[in-house]
Design an enzyme around this catalytic site. Structure first.
Site, PDB file in Angstrom:
ATOM      1  N   HIS A  83      -1.159  -1.385  -4.362  1.00 17.22           N
ATOM      2  CA  HIS A  83      -2.426  -0.967  -3.770  1.00 17.22           C
ATOM      3  C   HIS A  83      -2.422   0.546  -3.563  1.00 17.22           C
ATOM      4  CE1 HIS A  83      -6.086  -1.674  -1.332  1.00 17.22           C
ATOM      5  NE2 HIS A  83      -5.638  -0.733  -0.529  1.00 17.22           N
ATOM      6  N   SER A 124       0.851  -1.195   0.000  1.00 16.00           N
ATOM      7  CA  SER A 124       0.000   0.000   0.000  1.00 16.00           C
ATOM      8  C   SER A 124       0.879   1.234   0.000  1.00 16.00           C
ATOM      9  CB  SER A 124      -0.894  -0.002   1.240  1.00 16.00           C
ATOM     10  OG  SER A 124      -1.518   1.252   1.376  1.00 16.00           O
ATOM     11  N   ASP A 162      -4.645   3.733  -2.169  1.00 18.86           N
ATOM     12  CA  ASP A 162      -5.785   4.160  -1.364  1.00 18.86           C
ATOM     13  C   ASP A 162      -6.274   5.530  -1.787  1.00 18.86           C
ATOM     14  OD1 ASP A 162      -4.051   2.625   1.284  1.00 18.86           O
ATOM     15  OD2 ASP A 162      -5.993   1.966   0.507  1.00 18.86           O
ATOM     16  N   MET A 166     -11.833  -5.543   4.994  1.00 15.77           N
ATOM     17  CA  MET A 166     -10.942  -4.649   5.734  1.00 15.77           C
ATOM     18  C   MET A 166     -10.607  -5.261   7.090  1.00 15.77           C
ATOM     19  SD  MET A 166     -10.210  -2.024   3.889  1.00 15.77           S
ATOM     20  CE  MET A 166      -9.362  -1.133   5.184  1.00 15.77           C
ATOM     21  N   HIS A 196      -8.296   1.352  -4.336  1.00 13.14           N
ATOM     22  CA  HIS A 196      -9.256   1.170  -3.238  1.00 13.14           C
ATOM     23  C   HIS A 196      -9.946   2.505  -2.962  1.00 13.14           C
ATOM     24  CE1 HIS A 196      -9.641   0.273   1.403  1.00 13.14           C
ATOM     25  NE2 HIS A 196     -10.801   0.376   0.818  1.00 13.14           N
ATOM     26  N   ASP A 208      -6.898  -6.040   4.147  1.00 11.16           N
ATOM     27  CA  ASP A 208      -6.198  -4.760   4.109  1.00 11.16           C
ATOM     28  C   ASP A 208      -6.189  -4.107   5.478  1.00 11.16           C
ATOM     29  OD1 ASP A 208      -6.933  -1.644   2.270  1.00 11.16           O
ATOM     30  OD2 ASP A 208      -5.180  -2.303   3.417  1.00 11.16           O
ATOM     31  N   MET A 251     -12.111   4.732  -0.991  1.00 14.07           N
ATOM     32  CA  MET A 251     -12.783   4.994   0.294  1.00 14.07           C
ATOM     33  C   MET A 251     -13.518   6.314   0.138  1.00 14.07           C
ATOM     34  SD  MET A 251      -9.712   3.675   2.730  1.00 14.07           S
ATOM     35  CE  MET A 251      -8.504   3.736   1.419  1.00 14.07           C
ATOM     36  N   MET A 261      -8.916   8.447  -0.755  1.00 18.16           N
ATOM     37  CA  MET A 261      -9.732   8.880   0.382  1.00 18.16           C
ATOM     38  C   MET A 261     -10.321  10.258   0.107  1.00 18.16           C
ATOM     39  SD  MET A 261      -7.233   7.663   3.446  1.00 18.16           S
ATOM     40  CE  MET A 261      -6.502   6.046   3.475  1.00 18.16           C
TER      41      MET A 261
HETATM   42  C1  DX5 Z   1      -6.288   1.897   5.335  1.00 19.25           C
HETATM   43  C2  DX5 Z   1      -5.830   1.519   3.962  1.00 19.25           C
HETATM   44  C3  DX5 Z   1      -4.713   0.492   3.948  1.00 19.25           C
HETATM   45  C4  DX5 Z   1      -3.459   0.896   4.710  1.00 19.25           C
HETATM   46  C5  DX5 Z   1      -2.664  -0.344   5.068  1.00 19.25           C
HETATM   47  O1  DX5 Z   1      -7.525   2.496   5.277  1.00 19.25           O
HETATM   48  O2  DX5 Z   1      -6.920   1.034   3.194  1.00 19.25           O
HETATM   49  O3  DX5 Z   1      -4.408   0.156   2.611  1.00 19.25           O
HETATM   50  O4  DX5 Z   1      -2.704   1.766   3.955  1.00 19.25           O
HETATM   51  O5  DX5 Z   1      -1.544   0.006   5.809  1.00 19.25           O
HETATM   52  P1  DX5 Z   1      -0.980  -0.899   7.005  1.00 19.25           P
HETATM   53  O6  DX5 Z   1      -0.488  -2.190   6.367  1.00 19.25           O
HETATM   54  O7  DX5 Z   1       0.148  -0.059   7.537  1.00 19.25           O
HETATM   55  O8  DX5 Z   1      -2.062  -1.125   7.975  1.00 19.25           O
HETATM   56 ZN    ZN Z   2      -6.486   0.126   1.200  1.00 22.43          ZN
END
Ligand code: DX5
Ligand code: ZN
Length: 217
Positions: free
Chosen positions: A32, A7, A34, A136, A65, A170, A67, A36
């Protein structure tokens, strides 16, 4: 063997290209990313332009991903930018079947994500359409959190339902807890802190592939 998707939320934001190359050279399988919107989660990350630029510098499949409260507002932009897999949340305010159709029409794979408190039953009606379910293992929004130990049972329930797509997890995944997820039927592990903070990422990836050495799916 479980696929590993680092990620980039845990990568150095001022050296993303360098860290993506590190992940590629370490033998990671996907990347990956993220996204947001500061509404669905109390954090903000990455525009379609970042995805487009990443597509130029890596051959790793881009696992995006979303969010977001309204993922349909930017799904097309991330698809155009080169996302290979687009995952949105079951808790988002959207029409999941219509969004899955749009993702497929763009030639990408569709994933549906579940927060830890959201039951597997929520996505049962959509399992035939989604290539991936993301369970998650932390409350979405931040890296570096502790893994929620109730999630392996959710993975087992999805497998027991006959789901043959990918199951991804994740959040908070490390070498000392990935075995429990693998035993439950996991296919893809998203790892941020545990990989980008590793002294030797290649050695860490090799150990994890070795630890989870089941047949590829
Ligand atoms: C959190 C993200 C994850 C996060 C994972 O909302 O969706 O992808 O970056 O990071 P670690 O492995 O540090 O928990
Ligand atoms: Zn994620």
């Amino acid at each position: 063997m479980i696929r590993i998707a680092p990620s980039i939320l845990a990568a150095d934001p001022l050296n993303l290209e360098r860290d993506v190359r590190r992940a590629e050279e370490a033998g990671c399988d996907w990347l990956h990313i993220d996204i947001m919107d500061a509404h669905f989660v109390p954090n903000l990350a990455y525009s379609p332009e970042v995805v487009r630029r990443l597509k130029e510098v890596t051959k790793l499949p881009l696992d995006v991903h979303l969010m977001m409260d309204h993922p349909e507002t930017l799904a097309d932009a991330f698809l155009k930018a080169g996302a290979d897999i687009v995952t949105f949340h079951a808790e988002a305010d959207t029409d999941p079947e219509r969004l899955i159709r749009r993702i497929h029409e763009a030639g990408a794979k569709a994933g549906i994500a579940l927060k830890p408190r959201t039951s597997a039953e929520t996505v049962m009606p959509l399992l035939k359409q989604a290539e991936m379910i993301l369970t998650m293992t932390v409350e979405p929004g931040f890296g570096g959190q502790k893994l929620d130990e109730s999630v392996p049972d959710k993975i087992r329930r999805l497998r027991a339902s006959g789901y043959s797509g990918w199951i991804e997890a994740d959040g908070g995944i490390r070498e000392d807890n990935i075995g429990r997820l693998a035993d439950a039927g996991l296919d893809v592990a998203v790892m941020g802190t545990a990989l980008f903070r590793a002294q030797d990422m290649r050695a860490a990836v090799d150990r994890i592939h070795h630890l989870t050495g089941k047949g590829e799916r």
